[in-house]
Design a protein around this motif. Structure first.
Motif, PDB file in Angstrom:
ATOM      1  N   LEU A  61      11.667  -5.226  -0.452  1.00  0.00           N
ATOM      2  CA  LEU A  61      11.387  -5.319  -1.877  1.00  0.00           C
ATOM      3  C   LEU A  61      10.154  -6.173  -2.114  1.00  0.00           C
ATOM      4  O   LEU A  61      10.076  -7.307  -1.623  1.00  0.00           O
ATOM      5  CB  LEU A  61      12.588  -5.906  -2.625  1.00  0.00           C
ATOM      6  CG  LEU A  61      13.862  -5.052  -2.671  1.00  0.00           C
ATOM      7  CD1 LEU A  61      14.979  -5.831  -3.328  1.00  0.00           C
ATOM      8  CD2 LEU A  61      13.609  -3.759  -3.413  1.00  0.00           C
ATOM      9  N   PHE A  62       9.209  -5.643  -2.872  1.00  0.00           N
ATOM     10  CA  PHE A  62       7.984  -6.353  -3.210  1.00  0.00           C
ATOM     11  C   PHE A  62       7.960  -6.625  -4.708  1.00  0.00           C
ATOM     12  O   PHE A  62       8.567  -5.878  -5.492  1.00  0.00           O
ATOM     13  CB  PHE A  62       6.762  -5.531  -2.807  1.00  0.00           C
ATOM     14  CG  PHE A  62       6.242  -5.857  -1.434  1.00  0.00           C
ATOM     15  CD1 PHE A  62       4.934  -6.297  -1.270  1.00  0.00           C
ATOM     16  CD2 PHE A  62       7.050  -5.742  -0.320  1.00  0.00           C
ATOM     17  CE1 PHE A  62       4.440  -6.611  -0.012  1.00  0.00           C
ATOM     18  CE2 PHE A  62       6.569  -6.054   0.934  1.00  0.00           C
ATOM     19  CZ  PHE A  62       5.259  -6.492   1.097  1.00  0.00           C
TER      20      PHE A  62
ATOM     21  N   GLN B 299      10.479   0.985  -7.856  1.00  0.00           N
ATOM     22  CA  GLN B 299       9.314   1.180  -7.005  1.00  0.00           C
ATOM     23  C   GLN B 299       9.325   2.617  -6.482  1.00  0.00           C
ATOM     24  O   GLN B 299       9.703   2.874  -5.337  1.00  0.00           O
ATOM     25  CB  GLN B 299       9.310   0.179  -5.851  1.00  0.00           C
ATOM     26  CG  GLN B 299       9.368  -1.268  -6.313  1.00  0.00           C
ATOM     27  CD  GLN B 299       9.362  -2.249  -5.159  1.00  0.00           C
ATOM     28  OE1 GLN B 299       8.984  -1.919  -4.046  1.00  0.00           O
ATOM     29  NE2 GLN B 299       9.776  -3.476  -5.434  1.00  0.00           N
ATOM     30  N   PRO B 300       8.969   3.592  -7.297  1.00  0.00           N
ATOM     31  CA  PRO B 300       9.104   5.001  -6.880  1.00  0.00           C
ATOM     32  C   PRO B 300       8.149   5.398  -5.770  1.00  0.00           C
ATOM     33  O   PRO B 300       8.404   6.374  -5.068  1.00  0.00           O
ATOM     34  CB  PRO B 300       8.808   5.777  -8.179  1.00  0.00           C
ATOM     35  CG  PRO B 300       7.965   4.858  -8.987  1.00  0.00           C
ATOM     36  CD  PRO B 300       8.427   3.478  -8.652  1.00  0.00           C
ATOM     37  N   GLU B 301       7.028   4.673  -5.592  1.00  0.00           N
ATOM     38  CA  GLU B 301       6.081   5.074  -4.549  1.00  0.00           C
ATOM     39  C   GLU B 301       6.603   4.789  -3.152  1.00  0.00           C
ATOM     40  O   GLU B 301       6.244   5.471  -2.188  1.00  0.00           O
ATOM     41  CB  GLU B 301       4.737   4.367  -4.759  1.00  0.00           C
ATOM     42  CG  GLU B 301       4.743   2.871  -4.561  1.00  0.00           C
ATOM     43  CD  GLU B 301       5.252   2.120  -5.765  1.00  0.00           C
ATOM     44  OE1 GLU B 301       5.359   0.881  -5.702  1.00  0.00           O
ATOM     45  OE2 GLU B 301       5.538   2.792  -6.779  1.00  0.00           O
ATOM     46  N   SER B 302       7.475   3.790  -2.988  1.00  0.00           N
ATOM     47  CA  SER B 302       8.019   3.457  -1.662  1.00  0.00           C
ATOM     48  C   SER B 302       9.522   3.683  -1.572  1.00  0.00           C
ATOM     49  O   SER B 302      10.018   4.074  -0.511  1.00  0.00           O
ATOM     50  CB  SER B 302       7.688   2.005  -1.316  1.00  0.00           C
ATOM     51  OG  SER B 302       8.225   1.126  -2.295  1.00  0.00           O
ATOM     52  N   GLN B 303      10.263   3.405  -2.653  1.00  0.00           N
ATOM     53  CA  GLN B 303      11.712   3.565  -2.689  1.00  0.00           C
ATOM     54  C   GLN B 303      12.367   2.880  -1.493  1.00  0.00           C
ATOM     55  O   GLN B 303      12.922   3.524  -0.597  1.00  0.00           O
ATOM     56  CB  GLN B 303      12.095   5.048  -2.741  1.00  0.00           C
ATOM     57  CG  GLN B 303      11.622   5.751  -3.983  1.00  0.00           C
ATOM     58  CD  GLN B 303      12.156   7.150  -4.118  1.00  0.00           C
ATOM     59  OE1 GLN B 303      13.035   7.562  -3.353  1.00  0.00           O
ATOM     60  NE2 GLN B 303      11.653   7.899  -5.076  1.00  0.00           N
TER      61      GLN B 303
ATOM     62  N   GLU C 261       0.832  -1.193   0.000  1.00  0.00           N
ATOM     63  CA  GLU C 261       0.000   0.000   0.000  1.00  0.00           C
ATOM     64  C   GLU C 261       0.874   1.252   0.000  1.00  0.00           C
ATOM     65  O   GLU C 261       1.874   1.322   0.716  1.00  0.00           O
ATOM     66  CB  GLU C 261      -0.911   0.005   1.229  1.00  0.00           C
ATOM     67  CG  GLU C 261      -1.915  -1.139   1.246  1.00  0.00           C
ATOM     68  CD  GLU C 261      -2.822  -1.079   2.460  1.00  0.00           C
ATOM     69  OE1 GLU C 261      -2.624  -0.134   3.283  1.00  0.00           O
ATOM     70  OE2 GLU C 261      -3.695  -1.943   2.600  1.00  0.00           O
ATOM     71  N   ASN C 262       0.465   2.208  -0.796  1.00  0.00           N
ATOM     72  CA  ASN C 262       1.174   3.480  -0.870  1.00  0.00           C
ATOM     73  C   ASN C 262       0.628   4.418   0.206  1.00  0.00           C
ATOM     74  O   ASN C 262      -0.583   4.680   0.266  1.00  0.00           O
ATOM     75  CB  ASN C 262       1.000   4.093  -2.259  1.00  0.00           C
ATOM     76  CG  ASN C 262       1.854   5.329  -2.461  1.00  0.00           C
ATOM     77  OD1 ASN C 262       2.666   5.688  -1.613  1.00  0.00           O
ATOM     78  ND2 ASN C 262       1.671   5.977  -3.594  1.00  0.00           N
ATOM     79  N   ILE C 263       1.502   4.921   1.044  1.00  0.00           N
ATOM     80  CA  ILE C 263       1.053   5.788   2.145  1.00  0.00           C
ATOM     81  C   ILE C 263       0.578   7.140   1.630  1.00  0.00           C
ATOM     82  O   ILE C 263      -0.137   7.858   2.331  1.00  0.00           O
ATOM     83  CB  ILE C 263       2.178   5.969   3.175  1.00  0.00           C
ATOM     84  CG1 ILE C 263       3.420   6.572   2.506  1.00  0.00           C
ATOM     85  CG2 ILE C 263       2.518   4.637   3.835  1.00  0.00           C
ATOM     86  CD1 ILE C 263       4.556   6.871   3.487  1.00  0.00           C
ATOM     87  N   HIS C 264       0.963   7.501   0.404  1.00  0.00           N
ATOM     88  CA  HIS C 264       0.548   8.784  -0.171  1.00  0.00           C
ATOM     89  C   HIS C 264      -0.586   8.608  -1.182  1.00  0.00           C
ATOM     90  O   HIS C 264      -0.818   9.500  -2.002  1.00  0.00           O
ATOM     91  CB  HIS C 264       1.733   9.469  -0.853  1.00  0.00           C
ATOM     92  CG  HIS C 264       2.926   9.649   0.040  1.00  0.00           C
ATOM     93  ND1 HIS C 264       2.951  10.532   1.091  1.00  0.00           N
ATOM     94  CD2 HIS C 264       4.142   9.027   0.026  1.00  0.00           C
ATOM     95  CE1 HIS C 264       4.123  10.481   1.693  1.00  0.00           C
ATOM     96  NE2 HIS C 264       4.862   9.570   1.071  1.00  0.00           N
ATOM     97  N   ALA C 265      -1.270   7.464  -1.145  1.00  0.00           N
ATOM     98  CA  ALA C 265      -2.305   7.201  -2.141  1.00  0.00           C
ATOM     99  C   ALA C 265      -3.461   8.182  -2.018  1.00  0.00           C
ATOM    100  O   ALA C 265      -3.973   8.693  -3.024  1.00  0.00           O
ATOM    101  CB  ALA C 265      -2.799   5.769  -2.012  1.00  0.00           C
TER     102      ALA C 265
END
Length: 501
Positions: free
Chosen positions: A251-252, A240-244, A134-138
């Motif tokens: 790593l997912f 994975q730019p959304e989490s980096q 899940e992206n925390i900035h979604a």
């Protein structure tokens, strides 16, 4: 027999002035010009996944961010992940008896990475069910997207309303694409607060507030040894730019990026020069106007040792790829007079395009059937490509022969039948050394410049004129195919100079 082959040995000059091998060029049969990948329009024809070969519509691909929902890539080495079976023993529901159940996990066959390394639970089915991080900035990103979508929708509605009020007259802002608010700001006027777009402006999200206090660094940051095997690389973080993620345990799996099939369109006449099949598993083309199938191919067979100031013999192989007989002649290539040639070619292209557009504007008879592939597209205006100056230095003089030679049409059966040579062609023995079916070996005399040092690259060039048979005009007007002379600039890289005997 050995040939001197390579990526930059025999190069053809494109209409735009770039030098490319014949395998990298296209030939437009409508404006009869060579095209490279830089002077054609690239259009996305279809989106598909390269692993599961699933066709995805463009609207769905845009929602999925050009990613496949079923296939995954390894976050460590960017290779494809494959599911593996793992058997587990667990009691069945309502029974005490222990049964074996098959579970699946993702595994990379290259770097041995698996989904178990990051704690992803095994799934009971092969396709689907793999959890995504899940992206925390979604929520923040979705609010911004909704804001800009609402602004664009309000602008379109206001433009349609203004057009209805103005009628057939077009304002300055519609021609230039500049909005009224941007125009007022540019000329120094205050914003028009009474504009309906500002009244119906959607609610903006809460602005981000910068923090003055940040977390302190740990005490052992300078004393604790660093294990580079636990730290991700820049490529892995950008995947994975959304989490980096900074460590490998975060790593997912990454959804595989979609591939596309491109349609190449001529910028001058807007006809397709390359159009693939819609089926992703097919490698065939609906339209395949490669220059390899229309322009005679040239290969260097042998060349004598190159010595500065001394004449040597060069043997070239010419191959006719078309189903029509052609006549080839040579002309001297002078790059100093290129500006006049450029203007003449530009005028010729413009006349061909105008003539083609006039033919398609004429009313067709009831018996004729219009073809969608031959109709000019009105989506974008035609672009006349002005050729650039060829940046190539020739340091070898080539003796241009005055005589011409004929290449018979291509016959696939003649390749395996040596007794089928029935062409009664009278060749110049000083020019043609040997021929077979649609091939001919030509002898040319060249002389490298006297000022060339040792081990210098020798480059020569000439203009090849061949008779091209255009079958498109004959199909449209139900007449015999038209024939005309087509010229191509050819540059040969012969090798390096050697010392004197």
């Amino acid at each position: 027999m050995s040939y001197i082959i390579g990526p930059n040995v025999v190069r053809y000059s494109c209409t735009c002035g770039l030098l490319k091998p014949i395998s990298f060029l296209y030939f437009c049969r409508y404006c009869t010009q060579l095209r490279c990948s830089f002077c054609v329009c690239h259009e996305v024809d279809s989106n598909f996944c390269g692993k599961c070969s699933e066709n995805i519509p463009s609207s769905e691909a845009r929602v999925k961010k050009n990613r496949c929902g079923n296939c995954y890539m390894c976050p460590s080495c960017e290779q494809e992940l494959s599911p593996r079976i793992a058997s587990t023993k667990a009691p069945a529901e309502g029974e005490e008896k222990v049964s074996t159940k098959k579970m699946y996990y993702l595994f990379c066959q290259f770097c041995r990475w698996s989904s178990r390394d990051v704690g992803i639970p095994d799934q009971s089915s092969v396709t689907g069910g793999w959890p995504d991080r899940e992206n925390i900035h979604a929520n923040r990103l979705q609010e911004l997207l909704d804001l800009y979508k609402a602004i664009v929708l309000a602008q379109k509605q206001q433009q349609e309303k203004d057009k209805k009020q103005r009628g057939k007259y077009i304002s300055y802002t519609d021609r230039t694409g500049v909005t009224a608010a941007a125009l007022r700001k540019r000329i120094g006027l205050p914003a028009d607060l009474t504009h309906p777009l500002l009244k119906s402006r959607p609610k903006e999200p809460e602005p981000m507030i910068a923090q003055t206090e940040v977390e302190k660094l740990p005490d052992d940051i300078f004393t604790k040894p660093i294990n580079l095997m636990d730290i991700t690389t820049i490529e892995q973080r950008l995947l994975q730019p959304e989490s980096q993620p900074t460590t490998v345990d975060k790593l997912f799996p990454v959804h595989k990026q979609l591939s596309i099939k491109r349609t190449l369109r001529c910028k001058t006449c807007e006809h397709n020069v390359s159009k693939p099949e819609y089926n992703p598993s097919s490698v065939k083309f609906k339209i395949q106007l490669f220059a390899y199938y229309h322009i005679p191919e040239i290969r260097i067979v042998t060349v004598e040792p190159l010595r500065a100031g001394r004449p040597c013999e060069l043997i070239l192989k010419f191959t006719n790829p078309t189903q029509h007989q052609t006549t080839i002649s040579f002309f001297e290539l002078n790059l100093d007079e290129q500006e006049d040639i450029v203007e003449n070619k530009l005028t010729e292209v413009v006349e061909n395009v105008e003539q083609l557009s006039l033919q398609e504007k004429q009313p067709m008879s009831l018996t004729s059937q219009p073809s969608s592939s031959l109709t000019l597209s009105s989506r974008s205006p035609s672009i006349i490509i002005k050729p650039r100056k060829i940046m190539e230095y020739m340091n070898c003089n080539i003796e241009i022969p005055e005589s011409t030679f004929v290449l018979p049409p291509r016959d696939d059966a003649a390749e395996y039948d040596d007794s089928g040579e029935t062409h009664n062609i009278h060749d110049d023995p000083k020019l043609v050394k040997w021929r077979k079916s649609n091939k001919a070996f030509i002898k040319l005399n060249i002389t490298p410049d006297e000022s060339l040092p040792l081990n210098a690259e020798v480059v020569c060039g000439f203009i090849m004129q061949h008779v091209y048979t255009n079958t498109i005009t004959g199909q449209l007007e139900k007449k015999e195919p038209q024939k005309y002379d087509h010229k191509v600039k050819v540059f040969l890289t012969l090798g390096q100079t050697v010392g004197s005997e």
